[in-house]
Design a protein around this motif. Structure first.
Motif, PDB file in Angstrom:
ATOM      1  N   THR A 179       0.827  -1.209   0.000  1.00 29.17           N
ATOM      2  CA  THR A 179       0.000   0.000   0.000  1.00 29.17           C
ATOM      3  C   THR A 179       0.860   1.257   0.000  1.00 29.17           C
ATOM      4  O   THR A 179       0.674   2.168  -0.830  1.00 29.17           O
ATOM      5  N   TRP A 183       1.672   4.066  -2.771  1.00 30.79           N
ATOM      6  CA  TRP A 183       1.391   5.449  -2.405  1.00 30.79           C
ATOM      7  C   TRP A 183       2.594   6.344  -2.717  1.00 30.79           C
ATOM      8  O   TRP A 183       2.444   7.443  -3.257  1.00 30.79           O
ATOM      9  N   LEU A 454      -4.992   3.625 -10.539  1.00 28.18           N
ATOM     10  CA  LEU A 454      -4.715   4.010  -9.164  1.00 28.18           C
ATOM     11  C   LEU A 454      -4.316   5.475  -9.132  1.00 28.18           C
ATOM     12  O   LEU A 454      -3.554   5.936  -9.985  1.00 28.18           O
ATOM     13  N   MET A 459      -6.780   5.980  -3.162  1.00 27.63           N
ATOM     14  CA  MET A 459      -6.139   5.332  -2.018  1.00 27.63           C
ATOM     15  C   MET A 459      -6.433   6.068  -0.713  1.00 27.63           C
ATOM     16  O   MET A 459      -6.808   5.458   0.283  1.00 27.63           O
TER      17      MET A 459
END
Length: 523
Positions: A179, A183, A454, A459
């Motif tokens: 994750t 990011w 994404l 997120m």
């Protein structure tokens, strides 16, 4: 607004009042001027309908863009150093989608002309290892088949096309490693929009490197599959990449690096080196590796003092107690701090190096993206793994008797961390690594069928708790007004050989001092 506009345009689109039905025929009957008035009314009705239609559609389509440009212009005033474009989390139930046309696909820095070699700041020297890490594909290039081969252990596949990220997940990584790695990459795209080239790569979030050098050497050997991960060693060909903790590690309350490095600097300044405890300090989880369990034997006891103060960290209990005893900024209270690997490399190295304390570095088997820029006796003191306790005692006694030299080693390490490992350079390392990697691709990347788009909004907006907080804290506020640092050239063979020899000789020098130290004590 769009629904309201559409309902207003249903039917005739023009509603005449009752007085118009009475007055208009009389005018037409009495005067030819009525014909002219009728024409004007019809034209007015037509244009009012078209204008209303156009204004509603225009408002609906451009409302998001307008908010974006408001954000840009409100911060892009004379004297401001950087344009800021906040995350757009105002999409209601659509927070899992990426807002279209919200963030600029390209951005011109303050100086649109490429900087000259004389004015562009040069990247730290450890950037030169990028060339070494990518050298296995220098002659062959990287084919799509090679990339596909790397999916055997990969956690995800990342494709970047025209500045947009697409991710296909194969297996969820431990905790939030994947994750926060993704990011970080998204923040890179926000920092340098339109400058990260199209690419296709596989990423493995597990500690241990798996691409063995011996399996891809020899006259009949095949080119290795390119696989990105956080560390490698001298027997592997995995491509090292900055680890997830630079953007935060919520499971153990480790802040994003930009904030944490400032905390460490402040904590470091609370006490002078000479006023600190004259011992070697280590605190961590010993259960993850036999070498760490062995380190526990170096702790002070009734029978022996090896000049070490060792503490086992129970992260489960620490979490229950609110992380009151694991604040890294409050741990710069010893003259010496020990770094020892866990199951592989450990993210703790940068925190240990930041303290002004002399880092006692137990012989590592792995390296990450920046540690190859460290030099023994300049940035750290090497500790033999096979005789840790005796080596630690010697190192502490040496430093306590040669205070100025010991202080210089500790200071060089903390300066390295604050100056050469700041987030600006972390992003620039990512940028140059991905750019050099993309140059090697011999095919045009495409979006995998199972990949999803994404972006920072998809997120951060639906995230919860500490995970959301760390994402918000580490968000790149807008495109950088500066260009990336200048990529240094690769090492020539003679220089690289000289660097390796210098490090080896420094380690041998310490071993010689240590033998002499114990020989004197045993007389």
């Amino acid at each position: 607004m769009r629904e309201q506009g559409q309902s207003m345009l249903n039917g005739s689109g023009v509603h005449r009042p009752s007085w118009e039905k009475i007055w208009l025929p009389k005018v037409l009957a009495k005067n030819t001027i009525g014909i002219f008035l009728l024409i004007l009314l019809c034209i007015g009705a037509f244009f009012s309908t078209r204008v209303l239609d156009s204004s509603v559609i225009s408002l609906s389509i451009n409302s998001l863009k307008k908010s974006t440009f408001s954000a840009i212009t409100s911060h892009n005033q004379p004297g401001n150093k950087q344009v800021e474009i906040p995350l757009n989390c105002s999409l209601g139930d659509a927070t899992l989608t990426c807002p279209a046309n919200y963030y600029p696909s390209r951005y011109s820095a303050r100086n649109p002309d490429p900087p000259s070699a004389a004015t562009q700041p040069t990247c730290p020297d450890y950037f030169r290892w990028i060339h070494e890490d990518l050298s296995p594909w220098k002659e062959t290039g990287i084919t799509e088949a090679m990339v596909n081969m790397a999916n055997r252990t990969a956690n995800f596949r990342l494709v970047i096309l025209n500045g947009t990220a697409f991710v296909e997940t194969y297996e969820k990584a431990f905790q939030t490693r994947d994750t926060f790695t993704l990011w970080g990459i998204l923040q890179l795209l926000r920092r340098y929009p339109g400058q990260v080239p199209d690419l296709d790569l596989m990423f493995d979030c597990v500690d241990w490197p798996v691409i063995n050098k011996d399996s891809h050497s020899g006259p009949n050997a095949t080119a290795p599959p390119p696989l990105f991960r956080y560390c490698a060693n001298d027997t592997t060909l995995d491509i090292v990449f900055p680890d997830w903790s630079f953007w935060g590690w919520p499971e153990i309350n480790i802040k994003p690096w930009e904030a944490l490095s400032k905390d460490l600097k402040e904590g470091n300044e609370r006490s002078r080196w000479v006023d600190r405890e004259p011992y070697a300090y280590w605190k961590g989880n010993p259960q993850v590796a036999e070498k760490r369990m062995d380190l526990l034997k170096c702790n002070v006891s009734d029978q022996q003092d090896w000049n070490a103060r060792i503490y086992a960290q129970d992260w489960g209990r620490e979490q229950q107690q609110g992380y009151k005893k694991s604040d890294l900024a409050s741990q710069c209270i010893h003259r010496y701090k020990i770094y020892i690997e866990g199951s592989a490399w450990s993210v703790s190295e940068k925190y240990i190096l930041a303290c002004d304390s002399v880092t006692l570095l137990v012989t590592p088997k792995y390296y990450d993206f920046f540690t190859r820029g460290l030099t023994p006796l300049q940035h750290y003191w090497p500790i033999r793994e096979d005789n840790k306790c005796r080596a630690i005692k010697h190192a502490v006694d040496w430093g306590n008797s040669k205070i100025e030299k010991a202080q210089a080693i500790g200071k060089a390490a903390s300066n390295f961390v604050q100056d050469e490992l700041k987030m600006d350079f972390v992003y620039d390392y990512m940028f140059h690594l991905l750019r050099e990697y993309a140059k090697l691709l011999k095919y045009k990347p495409s979006v995998p069928p199972k990949a999803i788009e994404l972006c920072s909004e998809s997120m951060a907006c639906p995230a919860q708790g500490q995970e959301k907080k760390f994402m918000m804290d580490s968000t790149v506020r807008g495109p950088s007004s500066e260009t990336p640092c200048g990529m240094p050239p690769p090492y020539d063979p003679a220089t690289l050989h000289s660097i390796i020899d210098r490090k080896r000789n420094s380690i041998k020098q310490v071993e010689t001092w240590e033998r002499h130290y114990w020989d004197q004590r045993n007389l």
